[in-house]
Design an enzyme around this catalytic site. Structure first.
Site, PDB file in Angstrom:
ATOM      1  N   GLU A 181       0.800  -1.236   0.000  1.00  0.00           N
ATOM      2  CA  GLU A 181       0.000   0.000   0.000  1.00  0.00           C
ATOM      3  C   GLU A 181       0.830   1.282   0.000  1.00  0.00           C
ATOM      4  OE1 GLU A 181      -2.272   1.342   3.215  1.00  0.00           O
ATOM      5  OE2 GLU A 181      -0.556   1.417   4.550  1.00  0.00           O
ATOM      6  N   ASN A 198      -5.348   1.366   3.579  1.00  0.00           N
ATOM      7  CA  ASN A 198      -6.002   2.666   3.463  1.00  0.00           C
ATOM      8  C   ASN A 198      -5.420   3.532   2.346  1.00  0.00           C
ATOM      9  OD1 ASN A 198      -3.870   2.526   5.577  1.00  0.00           O
ATOM     10  ND2 ASN A 198      -4.071   4.754   5.531  1.00  0.00           N
ATOM     11  N   HIS A 199      -4.221   3.202   1.843  1.00  0.00           N
ATOM     12  CA  HIS A 199      -3.650   3.963   0.725  1.00  0.00           C
ATOM     13  C   HIS A 199      -3.903   3.308  -0.633  1.00  0.00           C
ATOM     14  CE1 HIS A 199      -1.878   6.783   3.445  1.00  0.00           C
ATOM     15  NE2 HIS A 199      -1.136   5.873   4.043  1.00  0.00           N
TER      16      HIS A 199
HETATM   17 FE   LIG Z   1       1.310   1.228   5.416  1.00  0.00          FE
HETATM   18 FE   LIG Z   2      -2.008   1.781   6.104  1.00  0.00          FE
END
Ligand SMILES: [Fe+2]
Ligand SMILES: [Fe+2]
Length: 292
Positions: free
Chosen positions: A67, A95-96
């Site tokens: 990520e 989340n990225h």
């Molecule tokens: Fe990370």
């Molecule tokens: Fe993360």
């Protein structure tokens, strides 16, 4: 090489995609999982360390959290393909996942790269894939925590849907990408006895709690990152300190200091069960330090 535990000292059979014939003995299936690869330095560290890890451990599968692979934020199709060409079997995210627009369509394709399964169904990509090596199928599931994280649905309910999509995969690895240690520990217990391993990612700091739970699931709260240990979870430390000190916006760049690979080696026993989990903490080899 510094490791939290000694090598299991198994015979030196090589990877199924490696460079030596099997010794004749049937090796246990094993999974090398490598924590969040951060930026180009993290990618070079992965490239430099992976041959040594293959030689030493002969993993059946290599799974990498990617990520942060593109400049510290997100991943591109080109980088994902480079990882696959380098012997990575599957890539997990977090989340990225959507930092780079060019990855959206790629996530919808047939490559073994997964974003959290508990994101909205409308978001690009999928949360589950199955890869095969040596006639063994490994299901890979990516989850996002819900505490301090933006995920459209509950990890604890959506994991049931994800497990239902794995068919007859002999082994299952769950990457629980989460901020809160409590949420990751709870997911380990929730899945104990049902999957081969639950590995935590996202904090970039390795935890010291790797173990096989009573039901046979290998567990660690956080694997750590593959990248610059000399920064603050990947960012140049001067910039991170300045932001905290001044409370003003600071442009973050990826640190280039003290690269390490951080991962775990999971040795499987019966179907969807693990016998051992070994933490691997490895500095980038000095001879490889001349950057290309
Ligand atoms: Fe990370
Ligand atoms: Fe993360």
């Amino acid at each position: 090489m510094a490791e939290a535990e000694a090598s299991p000292g198994e015979p030196a059979a090589r990877s199924p995609r490696g460079d030596a014939a099997p010794t004749g003995a049937v090796r246990d299936t094993s999974i090398l999982f490598i924590g969040d690869v951060v930026g180009s330095l993290g990618r070079r560290t992965l490239t430099d360390c992976l041959p040594m890890l293959r030689e030493r451990h002969a993993p059946t599968f290599v799974v990498v959290n990617g990520e942060n692979a593109a400049g510290g934020l997100g991943i591109t199709p080109k980088i994902a393909e480079q990882m696959f060409a380098g012997g990575v079997d599957a890539i997990t995210l977090g989340n990225h996942a959507y930092r780079r627009r060019e990855i959206f369509a790629y996530l919808e394709g047939d490559r073994p790269i997964v974003r959290p399964a508990n994101y909205l169904r409308s978001q690009p990509g999928r949360g589950v894939c199955v890869v095969e090596a040596d006639g063994v199928r490994l299901g890979v599931v990516n989850l996002s925590g819900n505490v301090y994280m933006r995920a459209g649905r509950s990890a604890f309910t959506e994991i049931e849907v994800a497990l239902g999509e794995l068919g007859g995969a002999e082994h299952v690895l769950v990457d629980m990408h989460a901020e809160a240690t409590s949420e990751k520990v709870a997911m380990g217990w929730h899945l104990d006895g049902r999957v081969t391993a639950v590995v935590g990612t996202h904090t970039h700091v390795p935890s010291a709690d790797a173990r096989v739970l009573p039901g046979g699931t290998a567990y660690i709260t956080d694997v750590g990152m593959t990248g610059p240990r000399g920064g603050v979870i990947g960012v140049k430390r001067e910039q991170a300190v300045e932001a905290l000190l001044t409370q003003m916006p600071v442009r973050f760049e990826t640190s280039e200091e003290d690269p390490w690979l951080m991962g775990v080696l999971i040795t499987c026993s019966g179907p969807r069960r693990a016998r051992a989990i070994e933490q691997l903490l490895m500095p980038r080899p000095p001879a490889a330090g001349q950057d290309r």
